[in-house]
Design a protein around this motif. Structure first.
Motif, PDB file in Angstrom:
ATOM      1  N   GLU A 122       5.687   6.821   0.932  1.00 18.57           N
ATOM      2  CA  GLU A 122       4.634   7.173  -0.014  1.00 18.57           C
ATOM      3  C   GLU A 122       3.293   6.704   0.523  1.00 18.57           C
ATOM      4  OE1 GLU A 122       3.578   7.122  -4.755  1.00 18.57           O
ATOM      5  OE2 GLU A 122       4.626   5.361  -3.947  1.00 18.57           O
ATOM      6  N   SER A 126       0.085   4.413  -2.503  1.00 16.18           N
ATOM      7  CA  SER A 126       1.014   4.136  -3.603  1.00 16.18           C
ATOM      8  C   SER A 126       0.349   3.553  -4.838  1.00 16.18           C
ATOM      9  CB  SER A 126       2.116   3.173  -3.134  1.00 16.18           C
ATOM     10  OG  SER A 126       2.900   3.756  -2.135  1.00 16.18           O
ATOM     11  N   GLY A 128       6.666   5.560  -6.554  1.00 18.28           N
ATOM     12  CA  GLY A 128       7.618   4.976  -5.624  1.00 18.28           C
ATOM     13  C   GLY A 128       8.707   4.186  -6.319  1.00 18.28           C
ATOM     14  N   MET A 161       6.530   2.098   0.296  1.00 20.92           N
ATOM     15  CA  MET A 161       5.296   2.348  -0.441  1.00 20.92           C
ATOM     16  C   MET A 161       4.135   1.731   0.338  1.00 20.92           C
ATOM     17  SD  MET A 161       6.710   1.581  -4.303  1.00 20.92           S
ATOM     18  CE  MET A 161       8.285   0.837  -3.903  1.00 20.92           C
TER      19      MET A 161
END
Length: 365
Positions: free
Chosen positions: A187, A190, A196, A210
């Motif tokens: 991700e 984030s 996430g 993340m």
């Protein structure tokens, strides 16, 4: 029409999918639906009451409303904004007064307590206005509790609150489970971790990393990951940019300081070779586009161009979004615009913003 019955459209068609304002909710009581909205601090003016306030509430019904909101057991340890709770009670009290209904004693007791000087939240750094929000998950899968800001910009960043696009991304994930279950997921941007953590809790990716680059955001993100996975075991990692790596039993969960300008120095491949990249509300500043495009090129190369990128964004400025999409097309990415599913599995206000979701892959000649 079911969400997955909507036909995908390419970005060249320039057709945004319609967002239904009133979705069929999973069968829950009006009180439960109001409680969900309260716990994640839905603006009072935007709360859908589902008929709860259409009749006079007796004392037992008022008590049940208080138990599901300001006296919810979750708030004893992780309280949401006191100002929000006071505004909620003020609205309820005014509504009951307009109907000449006698108020439950706890209504005024709670309201007066919240207005008392010195009512503070037990947080590490109240100076930047952080409090908790709670997002109940579908099908009894629990709750995500996040420490986040109530302000759009806090401590010099926009990353300390959960944006509507992140919530819309969670709904999209709910409707496309097989695209995320068991995958290696990275991700970008984030923030405080809503999307996430939702993926890690509900869809058991093999690994999810993340990432962000702002120090305050990374601190909040790590705290939120630990809060939502209290029993996960720490895992050693040699990469100095990885500040947290946990094993939940089904998923490796990482938090990484990933500056797009220095992506090639990140040693990302030592930790993850992504199948899927996800991001929400990262396309708002055109000065970031060159670094973001370089990051996407780098990550796609790690997977031999076989990964895909799911991007959710709020269209605040059409020219800015179109500029980024055109950069992707020039760089030989293929863009499909996805239907934006209305709130059903995951609570969010689908009428509040112009959300657009794209699936981006590499276009092969």
């Amino acid at each position: 029409m079911k969400p997955n019955d909507c036909r995908k459209t390419t970005v060249e068609n320039n057709v945004s999918p319609a967002v239904a304002a009133n979705a069929d909710q999973i069968d829950e009581s009006p009180l439960k639906l109001v409680s969900k909205q309260f716990l994640c601090c839905t603006p009072i003016r935007s709360i859908r009451w589902h008929g709860l306030l259409e009749h006079e509430l007796n004392w037992d019904e008022q008590a049940a409303l208080l138990d599901a909101t300001v006296d919810h057991p979750l708030l004893q340890r992780y309280p949401i904004s006191v100002a929000y709770q006071a505004a909620f009670l003020k609205f309820i009290i005014a509504h009951l007064s307009s109907m000449n209904v006698e108020h439950h004693d706890r209504m005024y007791e709670n309201y007066c307590a919240m207005l008392s000087p010195g009512t503070e939240l037990p947080l590490d750094d109240p100076s930047i206005g952080l409090s908790y929000k709670h997002y109940e998950l579908p099908h009894g899968q629990g709750v995500i509790s996040l420490k986040e800001s109530g302000a759009f910009v806090s401590d010099g960043t926009t990353g300390l609150c959960s944006w509507q696009a992140a919530k819309a991304l969670c709904e999209h994930i709910s409707n496309n489970r097989d695209d995320f279950h068991g995958r290696n997921i990275l991700e970008l941007g984030s923030g405080v971790g809503l999307s996430g953590i939702y993926l890690a809790k509900c869809y058991e990716p093999s690994i999810i990393v993340m990432s962000d680059c702002h120090s305050s955001v990374l601190t909040a993100l790590k705290e939120n990951v630990r809060l939502n996975f209290p029993n996960a075991a720490p895992v050693e990692c040699d990469n100095p940019l990885v500040s947290l790596l946990l094993d939940s039993g089904n998923t490796l969960i990482g938090v990484m300081d990933l500056d797009w300008q220095y992506i090639s120095a990140s040693n990302l491949s030592q930790l993850i070779e992504p199948d899927v990249i996800v991001a929400a509300d990262i396309v708002y500043d055109h000065t970031l586009f060159p670094a973001l495009l370089s990051t996407l090129n780098y990550i796609f190369c790690l997977s031999n161009n076989h990964c895909k990128f799911v991007l959710a964004c709020t269209e605040r400025n059409q020219e800015t979004l179109n500029e980024f999409l055109q950069l992707l097309i020039t760089a030989k990415f293929r863009i499909n615009e996805e239907p934006v599913s209305p709130s059903r599995h995951f609570h969010w206000d689908s009428s509040a913003s112009n959300i657009r979701i794209f699936t981006i892959s590499r276009a092969f000649s």
